[in-house]
Design an enzyme around this catalytic site. Structure first.
Site, mmCIF file in Angstrom:
data_model
loop_
_atom_site.group_PDB
_atom_site.id
_atom_site.type_symbol
_atom_site.label_atom_id
_atom_site.label_comp_id
_atom_site.label_asym_id
_atom_site.label_seq_id
_atom_site.Cartn_x
_atom_site.Cartn_y
_atom_site.Cartn_z
ATOM 1 N N CYS A 1 0.737 -1.127 0.062
ATOM 2 C CA CYS A 1 0.084 0.020 -0.092
ATOM 3 C C CYS A 1 0.890 1.296 0.131
ATOM 4 C CB CYS A 1 -0.949 0.016 1.143
ATOM 5 S SG CYS A 1 -0.308 -0.765 2.749
ATOM 6 N N HIS B 1 -2.964 6.279 4.791
ATOM 7 C CA HIS B 1 -1.429 6.312 5.070
ATOM 8 C C HIS B 1 -0.924 7.970 4.438
ATOM 9 C CE1 HIS B 1 -1.360 2.265 6.109
ATOM 10 N NE2 HIS B 1 -0.569 1.658 5.021
HETATM 11 N N1 LIG Z 1 -4.915 -3.355 5.182
HETATM 12 C C1 LIG Z 1 -4.250 -2.907 4.102
HETATM 13 O O1 LIG Z 1 -4.029 -1.756 4.154
HETATM 14 C C2 LIG Z 1 -3.682 -3.870 3.134
HETATM 15 C C3 LIG Z 1 -2.959 -3.123 2.016
HETATM 16 C C4 LIG Z 1 -2.475 -3.737 1.073
HETATM 17 C C5 LIG Z 1 -2.337 -5.184 1.124
HETATM 18 N N2 LIG Z 1 -3.040 -5.841 2.129
HETATM 19 C C6 LIG Z 1 -2.926 -7.340 2.114
HETATM 20 O O2 LIG Z 1 -4.160 -7.980 2.192
HETATM 21 C C7 LIG Z 1 -4.524 -9.061 2.810
HETATM 22 C C8 LIG Z 1 -5.489 -8.656 3.797
HETATM 23 O O3 LIG Z 1 -5.179 -7.670 4.698
HETATM 24 P P1 LIG Z 1 -6.542 -6.873 5.513
HETATM 25 O O4 LIG Z 1 -6.064 -5.917 6.079
HETATM 26 O O5 LIG Z 1 -7.835 -7.223 4.770
HETATM 27 O O6 LIG Z 1 -6.504 -8.333 6.697
HETATM 28 P P2 LIG Z 1 -7.835 -8.968 7.555
HETATM 29 O O7 LIG Z 1 -8.733 -7.617 7.819
HETATM 30 O O8 LIG Z 1 -7.175 -9.263 8.871
HETATM 31 O O9 LIG Z 1 -8.429 -9.767 6.869
HETATM 32 C C9 LIG Z 1 -7.854 -11.039 6.423
HETATM 33 C C10 LIG Z 1 -8.825 -11.889 5.964
HETATM 34 O O10 LIG Z 1 -8.067 -13.208 5.499
HETATM 35 C C11 LIG Z 1 -8.939 -14.263 5.958
HETATM 36 N N3 LIG Z 1 -8.157 -15.648 6.247
HETATM 37 C C12 LIG Z 1 -7.471 -15.762 7.341
HETATM 38 N N4 LIG Z 1 -6.980 -16.817 7.321
HETATM 39 C C13 LIG Z 1 -7.642 -17.607 6.096
HETATM 40 C C14 LIG Z 1 -7.714 -18.825 5.436
HETATM 41 N N5 LIG Z 1 -7.036 -19.991 6.171
HETATM 42 N N6 LIG Z 1 -7.987 -19.073 4.653
HETATM 43 C C15 LIG Z 1 -8.791 -18.265 3.725
HETATM 44 N N7 LIG Z 1 -8.968 -16.861 4.391
HETATM 45 C C16 LIG Z 1 -8.268 -16.670 5.477
HETATM 46 C C17 LIG Z 1 -9.690 -13.757 7.030
HETATM 47 O O11 LIG Z 1 -10.794 -14.590 7.223
HETATM 48 P P3 LIG Z 1 -11.420 -14.614 8.424
HETATM 49 O O12 LIG Z 1 -12.585 -13.321 8.586
HETATM 50 O O13 LIG Z 1 -12.389 -15.861 8.410
HETATM 51 O O14 LIG Z 1 -10.481 -14.638 9.477
HETATM 52 C C18 LIG Z 1 -9.999 -12.246 6.219
HETATM 53 O O15 LIG Z 1 -11.084 -12.442 5.320
HETATM 54 C C19 LIG Z 1 -2.909 -9.270 3.459
HETATM 55 O O16 LIG Z 1 -2.277 -10.047 2.787
HETATM 56 C C20 LIG Z 1 -2.282 -7.660 3.624
HETATM 57 O O17 LIG Z 1 -0.922 -7.699 3.508
HETATM 58 C C21 LIG Z 1 -3.547 -5.010 3.274
#
Ligand SMILES: NC(=O)c1ccc[n+]([C@@H]2O[C@H](COP(=O)([O-])OP(=O)(O)OC[C@H]3O[C@@H](n4cnc5c(N)ncnc54)[C@H](OP(=O)(O)O)[C@@H]3O)[C@@H](O)[C@H]2O)c1
Length: 364
Positions: free
Chosen positions: A154, A268
């Site tokens: 990001c 950010h």
């Molecule tokens: N947040 C940001 O600003 C941002 C920016 C760029 C990239 N990212 C990337 O995007 C991804 C998600 O980020 P996020 O912020 O959305 O995180 P988050 O809110 O913690 O969400 C994580 C997601 O992954 C799922 N998950 C966890 N274990 C899993 C499994 N075994 N099989 C399938 N799904 C599973 C969770 O499902 P449950 O609800 O069932 O646990 C939830 O839907 C990460 O790789 C992060 O690095 C995030």
């Protein structure tokens, strides 16, 4: 004579259909991590941008089994990934972390989908495109399934968006960047940790011990995002430095990053010191930024007008302000860059990639 497997044939025929139909055919979409911050935003954006949605499949962990999410009037159950769960999907957005992407993104690609991956699993692979459409979108394959496209970090996305017009018009010699990153960058649990700590702080109670961040985040700044390497950089800094050069297709300029987590809820902020190859006038710098698609110029600091995380949370685009020349080095320009890490920093950039690949009119 070689035979073609059923999966490969289905994928080839979908590719041809997509090429022929352009934006006319509704696309079957999967979202892995559909219950997370990025995943839920993918669903909102599919709706907001009137993405031509056919079938929708949602995946998350076991914990979310039985839940549903609604998008474009379809209420869809959340499933757990299975080896044939991606069959028939045209595009799958992954936002569940590196391990899930490493395991399942190749499965979805083999089933014929365009995979757009938000994790860091494939970003630096030499055979995978790391894409910000405004910068290197011309390299995207057209309507072709069976590929994995990596969505950058990001903080990198908003940085390269601001650098792109400066590189194009004047050339870059070096970039130093310091980030002020919101808690939403750490996902749902990270936002929850800040909320719980703020509540305790306001009540005069001692803060519960942190689970997500290495120190309390309420009323604090933490100079660490990710884990430390022996060279003193943390993993977020390494991502920014490497990804910036890869996306911009230029490893000749120097990049140095320092990342800080702050108790902002979302969006950010970054300050970048950008050394140009040429000495140019302020009007030229402003004109270059103004004409770049996706960049918003907000630069009247004496009137208190510059981008802030509050203002650009839940907004598209990358805002730039406080643009001024360094006093000791006339080739160096200082820029303040703010963007919603969940939108342009993740889900929006991913959807824009899909819109380009399938030749959809953006946002319609
Ligand atoms: N947040 C940001 O600003 C941002 C920016 C760029 C990239 N990212 C990337 O995007 C991804 C998600 O980020 P996020 O912020 O959305 O995180 P988050 O809110 O913690 O969400 C994580 C997601 O992954 C799922 N998950 C966890 N274990 C899993 C499994 N075994 N099989 C399938 N799904 C599973 C969770 O499902 P449950 O609800 O069932 O646990 C939830 O839907 C990460 O790789 C992060 O690095 C995030």
């Amino acid at each position: 004579m070689r035979t073609c497997s059923k999966k490969k044939w289905m994928s080839m025929s979908r590719t041809i259909e997509a090429e022929e139909a352009g934006s006319r055919r509704p696309l079957n979409v999967g979202v892995v991590g559909a219950t997370g911050l990025v995943g839920e935003l993918f669903l909102r954006l599919l709706e907001e941008r009137s993405f031509p949605l056919g079938r929708l499949k949602l995946f998350a962990s076991d914990r979310s089994k039985g839940q549903t999410r609604t998008c474009q009037g379809k209420t869809v159950p959340v499933e757990v990934q299975t080896p044939d769960g991606f069959d028939g999907l045209d595009v799958v957005f992954f936002s569940s972390g590196d391990d899930i992407s490493k395991e399942w993104a190749p499965v979805a690609a083999r089933a014929g989908a365009v995979v757009i991956d938000n994790s860091a699993a494939f970003r630096m692979d030499s055979d995978k495109l790391l894409c910000v459409p405004e910068v290197n979108g011309h390299l995207l394959p057209k309507g072709r399934g069976g590929v994995i496209i990596a969505n950058p970090n990001c903080s990198t996305i908003q940085l390269v968006c601001a650098l792109q017009p400066l590189q194009k018009d004047f050339g870059l010699e070096s970039v130093h960047v310091a980030t002020y990153q919101a808690v939403s960058g750490g996902g749902k649990e990270a936002q929850n940790e800040l909320a719980v700590q703020l509540k305790a702080w306001a009540a005069g109670e001692s803060l519960p011990s942190p689970q997500i961040f290495p120190h309390p985040i309420a009323m604090n700044c933490i100079p660490q995002i990710g884990s430390f390497q022996d060279n003193g950089f943390c993993s977020e800094e390494i991502k920014i430095m490497r990804e910036t050069k890869k996306i911009m297709g230029d490893s000749s300029f120097r990049v140095s990053a320092f990342t800080v987590r702050i108790p902002a809820w979302n969006a950010h902020s970054e300050v970048a010191w950008v050394r140009l190859k040429k000495q140019v006038e302020p009007e030229a710098v402003l004109a270059a930024i103004k004409k770049q698609s996706g960049l918003i110029l907000e630069d009247e600091p004496k009137k208190g007008i510059y981008p802030t995380a509050h203002k650009y949370s839940d907004k598209d685009g990358v805002a730039v302000g406080r643009i001024h020349r360094d006093l000791d080095d006339p080739n160096t320009w200082i820029l303040w860059i703010v963007s919603d890490n969940l939108r342009k920093g993740a889900a929006l950039n991913g959807i824009q990639i899909a819109e380009r690949i399938f030749d959809l009119k953006s946002g319609s």
